[in-house]
Motif scaffolding. Structure first.
Motif: not given
Length: 531
Positions: A474, A478, A481-482, A485-486
């Motif tokens: 992460r 990652m 943008s994700e 969200i995650s």
């Protein structure tokens, strides 16, 4: 009269008893239970929403595990509403009483000296019998030194229960106290049990089990903590519903009752088998919440695991085999309570499910449920707060209110750290595998590392490696943008995995503690004085 004292914990050797519940206390408890059930209904309404289903199979699996635990919680709460303490009944003179204690190869002779000396000090007239299969003449000498009758019972099937049944044939007494050899009885023991047998329908009288070595290790303290509420409000409430259960020690039986069911039950959970058969035969039971003896709990994690594996295999035998045969002869609450006790060790299965689900998400991205972690906390927190409030409230009915109250976090850690033990017991029961009856170690087994530490160590290391990998990915790989969200689902899963990690770490600590312990005889600190 003889007075039990202890150089380190003298207060433990005083008579203790649970208080009698008042109407006001019962009413407050009722309000707490109603509040708790309302919070659970609110939580259930949120949990079982269609849009919360992620992977259908995993959602069902998670729901079964989670709500099985909640269902048991509800049963405990409802059980508490029946809490009751029997009125004191003094025994009439002239009752014919035997005390049975058993010895097995490998058990320390010095422990029997303490127990048999204490039995000799019990004030109500009785005869003590040592049921011996050690083939060691020293045990006969110790028995005779303290006025006990030595019965050599070698090679009998059924271990402890087999010796008890054979002794029933060889003795004439009408009432039998089964006393484990690691328990040191107080002089007034029989004065608190025999009086209830003036009711001809009473088949057995159980009293509390308490311990004097719980301060010797993390494992000993945790093992003792797991019993405090059971021998206080839980057993008192079972008595209120007419289904207090017999435990392997400190239980006094009517001989006629045992004979009516063909003798003491045989199995790894022989006490539970005996209790269920006596209730099915129409006999009643009494639970008197008094501390009139002190015994031992396992001091090292390996010995604790052996004990728990034996019990897990035994109670599943009751749930799978004994209860179905006697279902129609028991009351509704007796069936419910025995089923609840018999499935206690399904915790191993549910904890395994809770352990693997976060890792399935980390490796596959599959979610069993699409729930916001914040919402889970909002709806789940009231249930947790009610559970804690009720747990602490009923502790006003603990047998020893000086030493037993608290959150019992060590006991909780041991319970969840033993999920490999419980899971093994469940699997052994499924395939009907036999386990030998091995007496629990009476002192710490120093340096012994149980094989059940393996899954715990693997769980701890796996958690560290996976979380490090997830956080590294992460942080460096990652797409930004994700991340947002995650974030919630990832941190939620890390949180749940972290809870299991803490429990497993506690088990590892308990197991490693045995390496630095001293293998001492706890009973050497106990002295029997004459006042």
């Amino acid at each position: 009269m003889p007075l039990h004292s202890n150089n380190k914990n003298n207060g433990l050797w005083q008579f203790k008893e649970a208080k009698r519940p008042t109407r006001v206390e019962r009413f407050i408890l009722l309000i707490l239970v109603i509040t708790g059930i309302i919070s659970i209904l609110r939580f259930a309404d949120w949990w079982f929403r269609k849009d919360h289903i992620g992977n259908a199979l995993l959602y069902i699996l998670l729901s079964l595990a989670f709500w099985y635990s909640i269902w048991r919680l509800i049963l405990y709460w409802i059980n508490y509403l029946g809490i009751k303490k029997p009125e004191r009944r003094l025994p009439p003179p002239g009752m014919s009483v035997a005390i049975f204690t058993t010895s097995s190869p490998g058990e320390p002779l010095s422990m029997f000296e303490k127990t048999l000396e204490a039995c000799a000090g019990i004030t109500y007239p009785h005869t003590t019998y040592l049921l011996d299969d050690t083939q060691d003449p020293a045990f006969k000498e110790v028995a005779e030194r303290y006025g006990a009758v030595w019965l050599e019972l070698v090679g009998l099937p059924g271990a402890k229960a087999g010796k008890i049944n054979r002794a029933l044939e060889l003795t004439d007494e009408d009432f039998i106290l089964v006393l484990d050899p690691d328990h040191v009885p107080f002089p007034e023991f029989l004065d608190h049990t025999l009086g209830y047998f003036t009711d001809e329908k009473i088949g057995f009288v159980q009293v509390s089990q308490a311990y004097y070595n719980q301060y010797r290790s993390f494992t000993a303290r945790g093992a003792a903590e797991q019993t405090y509420n059971f021998y206080g409000p839980t057993q008192m409430s079972l008595y209120g519903y007419g289904c207090s259960v017999a435990i392997g020690a400190n239980c006094t039986f009517r001989k006629k009752a045992l004979q009516s069911i063909g003798g003491h039950g045989i199995g790894l959970a022989e006490d539970l088998i005996t209790a269920i058969r006596l209730h099915a035969a129409g006999w009643k039971s009494v639970y008197n919440p008094v501390i009139i003896s002190r015994g031992l709990v396992p001091e090292d994690f390996g010995s604790f695991c052996k004990q728990q594996l034996k019990w897990a295999r035994g109670v599943f035998e009751v749930a799978f085999m004994e209860l179905p045969k006697l279902f129609r002869k028991l009351t509704v609450w007796q069936n419910l309570s025995y089923f609840t006790i018999g499935t206690y060790y399904l915790t191993g299965v549910t904890q395994f499910i809770f352990t693997i689900i976060p890792f399935l998400f980390f490796f596959t991205g599959v979610l069993p449920a699409r729930m916001e972690f914040a919402d889970f906390v909002i709806y789940g927190a009231p249930v947790m707060l009610c559970a804690i409030a009720i747990y602490l409230y009923v502790q006003r009915w603990l047998c020893d209110r000086n030493t037993e109250p608290g959150l019992h976090w060590r006991g909780m850690i041991l319970k969840f750290a033993c999920w490999p033990v419980f899971l093994t017991g469940f699997l052994l029961a499924i395939v009907n595998a036999e386990l030998p009856y091995i007496p629990t170690a009476k002192k710490a087994v120093v340096g012994y590392t149980t094989p059940f530490i393996g899954p715990l160590v693997a769980q701890v290391l796996f958690f560290i490696a996976v979380v490090f990998s997830v956080l590294t990915y992460r942080r460096f790989f990652m797409p930004e943008s994700e991340l947002t969200i995650s974030a919630e689902r990832t941190w939620g899963m890390i949180f749940f995995a972290f809870l299991a990690f803490i429990m497993a770490s506690g088990g590892v600590y308990a197991a490693l503690e045995a390496r630095k312990m001293k293998s001492e005889e706890p009973w050497s600190d106990v002295t029997l004085k004459v006042k």
